[in-house]
Design an enzyme around this catalytic site. Sequence first.
Site, PDB file in Angstrom:
ATOM      1  N   SER A 101       0.744  -1.285  -0.165  1.00 39.82           N
ATOM      2  CA  SER A 101       0.073  -0.012  -0.037  1.00 39.82           C
ATOM      3  C   SER A 101       0.700   1.386   0.040  1.00 39.82           C
ATOM      4  CB  SER A 101      -0.878  -0.101   1.227  1.00 39.82           C
ATOM      5  OG  SER A 101      -1.895   0.952   1.285  1.00 39.82           O
ATOM      6  N   ASP A 137      -3.386   6.368  -2.774  1.00 32.36           N
ATOM      7  CA  ASP A 137      -2.276   5.685  -2.453  1.00 32.36           C
ATOM      8  C   ASP A 137      -1.467   4.851  -3.198  1.00 32.36           C
ATOM      9  OD1 ASP A 137      -3.800   3.826  -1.957  1.00 32.36           O
ATOM     10  OD2 ASP A 137      -3.038   3.077  -0.069  1.00 32.36           O
ATOM     11  N   ASP A 165      -1.908   1.302  -3.695  1.00 33.76           N
ATOM     12  CA  ASP A 165      -2.326   0.601  -4.254  1.00 33.76           C
ATOM     13  C   ASP A 165      -3.632   0.830  -4.571  1.00 33.76           C
ATOM     14  OD1 ASP A 165      -3.044   0.554  -1.671  1.00 33.76           O
ATOM     15  OD2 ASP A 165      -3.509  -1.518  -1.481  1.00 33.76           O
ATOM     16  N   ASP A 169      -6.061   2.187  -2.797  1.00 31.82           N
ATOM     17  CA  ASP A 169      -7.513   1.946  -1.775  1.00 31.82           C
ATOM     18  C   ASP A 169      -7.883   3.154  -1.043  1.00 31.82           C
ATOM     19  OD1 ASP A 169      -5.760   1.373  -0.334  1.00 31.82           O
ATOM     20  OD2 ASP A 169      -6.309  -0.483   0.230  1.00 31.82           O
ATOM     21  N   GLU A 210     -12.259   5.780   6.879  1.00 35.61           N
ATOM     22  CA  GLU A 210     -11.234   5.923   7.815  1.00 35.61           C
ATOM     23  C   GLU A 210     -10.905   7.550   7.385  1.00 35.61           C
ATOM     24  OE1 GLU A 210      -8.943   2.180   9.182  1.00 35.61           O
ATOM     25  OE2 GLU A 210      -8.361   2.940   7.128  1.00 35.61           O
ATOM     26  N   ARG A 249      -2.093   4.113  19.925  1.00 32.08           N
ATOM     27  CA  ARG A 249      -2.326   2.593  19.656  1.00 32.08           C
ATOM     28  C   ARG A 249      -1.043   2.209  18.924  1.00 32.08           C
ATOM     29  NH1 ARG A 249      -3.653   2.500  14.131  1.00 32.08           N
ATOM     30  NH2 ARG A 249      -4.127   0.317  14.316  1.00 32.08           N
ATOM     31  N   GLY A 287      -0.745  -1.525  13.296  1.00 32.58           N
ATOM     32  CA  GLY A 287      -0.783  -3.078  12.876  1.00 32.58           C
ATOM     33  C   GLY A 287      -0.064  -3.055  11.302  1.00 32.58           C
ATOM     34  N   THR A 288       0.716  -2.132  10.819  1.00 32.34           N
ATOM     35  CA  THR A 288       1.255  -2.429   9.623  1.00 32.34           C
ATOM     36  C   THR A 288       2.746  -1.862   9.801  1.00 32.34           C
ATOM     37  OG1 THR A 288       0.628  -0.094   8.877  1.00 32.34           O
ATOM     38  CG2 THR A 288      -0.836  -1.846   8.377  1.00 32.34           C
ATOM     39  N   ARG A 303       1.467   4.771  17.056  1.00 38.01           N
ATOM     40  CA  ARG A 303       0.668   5.935  16.643  1.00 38.01           C
ATOM     41  C   ARG A 303       0.100   6.858  17.742  1.00 38.01           C
ATOM     42  NH1 ARG A 303       1.024   5.238  11.540  1.00 38.01           N
ATOM     43  NH2 ARG A 303       0.555   3.477  10.551  1.00 38.01           N
TER      44      ARG A 303
END
Length: 529
Positions: A65, A275, A277, A279, A369, A497, A500-501, A506
Amino acid sequence: MDYNRIDSISRSQHPNKQLTDVQYGTAGFRAKSDLLDHVLYRMGILTVLRSKQKNATIGLMITASHNEEPDNGVKLVDPAGEMLDSSWELIATELANIPDSELVNALKKIIKDENINEDSPSSVIIGRDTRESGWSLSRAAIDGINAADGIIQDFGIITTPQLHYLVVCSNTNGSYGEPTVEGYLLKLVNALLSIKKAKNNDLYVGEIYLDAANGVGAIAAKEFQEILHDNLSIRIFNDGNGPLNHKCGADYVKVQQCPPINSPGKSLTRCVSIDGDADRVIYYYLDDSDKFHLLDGDRIATLIASYLKELVEESELKIQLGLVQTAYANGASTTYISEFLKIPVVCTETGVKHLHHKALEFDVGVYFEANGHGTVVVKDSVLKMIRTASQNMNLPKKCRTASSKLTSLIDVVNQTVGDALSDMLLVEAILYVRGWDIVTWERSYTDLPNRQLKVKVQDRNVIETTDAARKCVSPSGLQSKIDELVARYSKGRAFVRASGTEDIVRVYAECDSSSEVEKFAAEVALAVH
Ligand code: NG1
Ligand code: ZN
């Protein structure tokens, strides 16, 4: 299944060098591309098992991404176009990390535990973004699929949303659309053109400048442009001739809050960033004094939801509309949605699968988001009701017309997943119908100043959160420190948090003062250390 073959190809061609463990995160596996060869081989095999279990086509997309070019990643797409089920994320993580010597036993265990009939047919669609490492990683996935005797359709370089679309079309006998890239392009363009037949364009100008992040979206956007002709001029920059996602793309523009490299300097020009890819999508422009204005995922969601609401009211159909956001949504957008638009709004955890699931609870669910990843999902029964109403001559013309407009609008949407280009066409359709320029669109509400930071810590997993990431439960004491800081700022809100990537924590902070928000975010970041 020929386990000997699976084992020998694994050891000889795609061995697990056990350099680092990888984890199936928010969007699949993401890592430096040279760590992923054995992961791709194993995910190839796993998609075949998933396909046999579901008796349906499964997708495998190779992308990282918005991350930089040396990274890559892989995610699996379930039959209805949704992200892989969470129970299988754990299976995927385990399978990716075990030593070669345990691979065959692990596969046998999955087959047994998951009640998979080895003799069932299987079908896998694969695609990849433009990263250089994509080709060899796709070879590894293909080796895995072949070793497990799966049937492959390799679409080569495509956008992530195109892959989701292809999976859904394959599993619905074409009722959602033709399972080809051309079918995808034509479905969206025809829907847009049917909306653009309506006359009322006032301030709207059918020309946009598109920052394609030097990624696969540039290819798809050029294909759209060829069919759209002058119905919409898409002037593409960062079109693949520069480094991927470097100083460009939706993530850069959203997080840095500045225009991408090579952006046109002309003021009041409607600009779009997607971005790597394709999405995610955001809009931006420079005003007469060259001040940068961002219209992000929250703003796109409100534009779409407000127009949908207007049409639903006009149609007089009983349709429950709802909007889904995450904690990263700007507080001003949430207030605008609930208090002005009066549309129910819910907050979920980060990651599109959480938003998608929540949105499915509404008849028509809009989810976005803040970073521009989102779409609209419509229940099949509701779509049928709208279509029927649009042709029911017993209904007043106003209701019929509204239903017909709703049908066309929904057709512009790629419901299978957030899709930068489909969302862009949707925004363009609504701006066209409203007769708005970008300044008029922005007028609806004013974003609270906000800042996102990344903090590098030794082990990001010590940060645990609850309440859709809005409260931190571990390490103890951190939430009360954040609460203290929040209390010092008017309209203050902050949370932290683990990403996850990426291997970072963050930090998000917002308050009503642009001069203080940097300091606020820095203080929260300091509390994390
Ligand atoms: P992480 O790294 O878990 O924050 C990021 C985005 C998500 C989602 C995924 C997948 C932010 C704050 N987070 O996840 O929203 O888009 O990447 O690409 O933008
Ligand atoms: Zn993306």
